[in-house]
Design a protein around this motif. Structure first.
Motif, mmCIF file in Angstrom:
data_model
loop_
_atom_site.group_PDB
_atom_site.id
_atom_site.type_symbol
_atom_site.label_atom_id
_atom_site.label_comp_id
_atom_site.label_asym_id
_atom_site.label_seq_id
_atom_site.Cartn_x
_atom_site.Cartn_y
_atom_site.Cartn_z
ATOM 1 N N GLU A 62 1.181 -0.102 -7.469
ATOM 2 C CA GLU A 62 0.081 -1.030 -7.280
ATOM 3 C C GLU A 62 -0.111 -1.707 -6.042
ATOM 4 O O GLU A 62 -1.250 -1.634 -5.329
ATOM 5 N N ARG A 63 1.122 -2.029 -5.459
ATOM 6 C CA ARG A 63 0.941 -2.630 -3.991
ATOM 7 C C ARG A 63 0.407 -1.875 -3.029
ATOM 8 O O ARG A 63 -0.442 -1.873 -2.073
ATOM 9 N N THR A 64 0.973 -0.309 -3.023
ATOM 10 C CA THR A 64 0.577 0.700 -2.220
ATOM 11 C C THR A 64 -0.937 0.860 -2.355
ATOM 12 O O THR A 64 -1.696 0.953 -1.302
ATOM 13 N N ASN A 65 -1.541 0.768 -3.420
ATOM 14 C CA ASN A 65 -2.889 1.235 -3.816
ATOM 15 C C ASN A 65 -3.571 -0.078 -3.158
ATOM 16 O O ASN A 65 -4.850 0.063 -2.744
ATOM 17 N N LEU A 66 -3.260 -1.200 -3.504
ATOM 18 C CA LEU A 66 -4.048 -2.457 -2.751
ATOM 19 C C LEU A 66 -4.061 -2.498 -1.321
ATOM 20 O O LEU A 66 -5.232 -2.657 -0.740
ATOM 21 N N LEU A 67 -3.083 -2.177 -0.880
ATOM 22 C CA LEU A 67 -2.916 -2.051 0.607
ATOM 23 C C LEU A 67 -4.079 -1.051 1.211
ATOM 24 O O LEU A 67 -4.647 -1.330 2.082
ATOM 25 N N ALA A 68 -3.881 0.062 0.418
ATOM 26 C CA ALA A 68 -4.916 1.180 0.826
ATOM 27 C C ALA A 68 -6.184 0.793 0.695
ATOM 28 O O ALA A 68 -7.002 1.141 1.664
ATOM 29 N N ALA A 69 -6.367 0.037 -0.245
ATOM 30 C CA ALA A 69 -8.035 -0.370 -0.719
ATOM 31 C C ALA A 69 -8.235 -1.525 0.386
ATOM 32 O O ALA A 69 -9.472 -1.476 0.928
ATOM 33 N N LEU A 70 -7.437 -2.433 0.765
ATOM 34 C CA LEU A 70 -7.771 -3.204 1.801
ATOM 35 C C LEU A 70 -8.029 -2.577 3.267
ATOM 36 O O LEU A 70 -8.869 -3.365 3.882
ATOM 37 N N LYS A 71 -7.653 -1.455 3.468
ATOM 38 C CA LYS A 71 -7.567 -0.709 4.784
ATOM 39 C C LYS A 71 -9.197 -0.312 4.781
ATOM 40 O O LYS A 71 -9.354 0.517 5.965
#
Length: 465
Positions: free
Chosen positions: A192-201
């Motif tokens: 979930e953290r990885t996906n959120l960071l990818a979405a933020l970028k």
């Protein structure tokens, strides 16, 4: 001019009391990290002229937390002026360091600095959902929460833009850029953290990032993407099982008959898929709630027309995709149910075949037993044929009779004169011992049978009790 009356403030406090009541009863596992030297943070910066965004993720020391909170909202990035619009503090296991952060003390300092204590507590009291807490004082700062147990729990505060004082009294027309700011504390780890960071970028526009519903939009986005991945995995498993059972009408599928021992494992796979689909239905409801919340908040709270239109249009797109996902979930659920029913019938047929083979084996054993019984009857008849003669021969061979004719026989010299047999004294002793011993043997046998039946009745009585 006071924006809210005393009565309205009282209503806000009453609503806040309700959130605090639920926040005191957390359903999430307690976060207890006594010591952690670092805090994982992410910041979003907007270029003052080109409106381009920069995402910076870093780890700060626990000792520098206060300095980080006091850092100015403007700085140079690549020799260009940028303004900070978003701050995120990550709670949970950091995939890079494999350590939990922040510590309990640092987390409390952050929640207190951003007025997120009530919101974060309320988020941890929800299995799933999204909520808005009453506005603080002048209404410029708003607090929101969202949760999806056990993967996501977040609370964020959004402060509306305000005109800042001039940078210099001699340059009245030059003002430092002032944008809406969002501060967020989020529990997310692993995928979930990885996906959120990818979405933020991703290349989001500044008007979208500065919208108070941007965190809710991100949660809806990553949950929708996760649901798509889950459905793809389930479809792969269902296609394999359909090929094994043959219960489908897809001409492109190659039929592979399952081995006898595979039906149980295939049934377990389908049960697992059904459980995942149930969780997917729950996730879909959360996505729909997030999208509806975004639209409701944008309608109820006036703001920038451009920002409202941008977030609403994206929420509408996510809502449409959620509707299509709902149709897909229903379709996959029906396919899974068909395979579960097919496997049930195949297992039942297999059990019936095993029962039939067992019945045939039992019949063969019964036939052999009948033949053995007939043989035993024949042996018993043979034994009965020879038993009288054997008994007489054994009796006459015993030294109980006088065979020399000296005993009292028939009078005269008739035809039976030579058959006269006299008994010895031991003849009476034989019967005196044999008859009582036979009686005692049968009595002991009867007592043993009676004791066995009594024990059996006692066991049955104890079992029923």
């Amino acid at each position: 001019m006071e924006m809210y009356s005393t009565e309205q403030k009282t209503t806000f406090n009453d609503m806040l009391d309700l959130h605090r009541h639920f926040g005191a009863r957390k359903v999430w596992e307690k976060y207890d990290i006594p010591k952690s030297p670092n805090v994982s943070v992410t910041e979003l910066w907007c270029h003052d002229e080109t409106q381009a965004t920069e995402v910076e993720s870093r780890t700060i020391s626990s000792f520098d937390l206060e300095n980080w909170l006091q850092e100015p909202s403007s700085k140079y990035i690549h020799s260009e002026d940028h303004t900070r619009v978003f701050r995120i503090v990550w709670v949970g296991v950091d995939s890079s360091t494999h350590r939990d952060s922040p510590s309990n003390r640092d987390l409390q300092r952050l929640l207190s600095a951003w007025d997120l204590q009530d919101g974060y507590d309320y988020a941890l009291s929800c299995f799933a959902g999204v909520s808005a807490l009453p506005s603080q004082d002048d209404g410029k700062t708003r607090v929101f929460t969202a949760a999806y147990h056990p993967k996501l729990a977040l609370a964020w505060s959004h402060t509306a833009a305000d005109v800042s004082p001039p940078v210099s009294p001699h340059l009245e027309s030059v003002r430092s850029p002032c944008r809406p700011t969002t501060n967020m504390v989020i529990f997310a780890q692993g995928e979930e953290r990885t996906n959120l960071l990818a979405a933020l970028k991703s290349a989001w526009s500044p008007s979208l990032i500065t919208n108070p519903m941007f965190p809710a939009f991100l949660c809806s986005l990553i949950l929708a993407e996760d649901l798509d991945s889950t459905l793809d995995e389930i479809k792969t498993v269902v296609r394999n099982v359909e090929a094994r059972t043959g219960h489908h009408r897809f001409s492109t599928r190659r039929q592979v008959r399952p081995a006898a021992g595979e039906l149980g494992s295939l049934s377990a796979e389908m049960s697992g898929c059904a459980a995942k689909l149930a969780n997917g239905t729950r996730k879909l409801k959360v996505i729909e709630a997030l999208n509806s919340f975004i639209v409701t908040q944008e309608t109820a709270n006036p703001g920038s027309t451009t920002s409202k239109g941008m977030i609403s249009s994206r929420a509408s797109l996510l809502t449409h995709r959620a509707e299509m996902q709902s149709i897909d979930i229903t379709y996959v659920q029906q396919r899974v149910q068909v395979q579960i029913a097919a496997l049930f019938h195949l297992i039942a047929q297999q059990d019936n075949a095993i029962a039939f083979e067992t019945a045939n084996a039992t019949r063969s054993i019964a036939k052999d037993s009948l033949q053995d019984s007939s043989s035993m009857k024949m042996l018993a008849l043979v034994a009965m044929f020879f038993l009288p003669g054997s008994f007489v021969a054994a009796l006459f061979s015993a030294p109980l009779f006088e065979w020399d004719g000296s005993g009292t026989g028939a009078a005269g010299g008739g035809w039976n004169a030579g058959l006269a047999v006299a008994t010895k004294p031991g003849f009476k002793l034989f019967w005196a011992v044999a008859v009582p011993l036979t009686v005692v043997t049968f009595v002991l046998y009867g007592m043993w049978i009676w004791l066995q039946k009594k024990r059996m009745r006692r066991r049955l009585n104890v079992g029923f009790v």
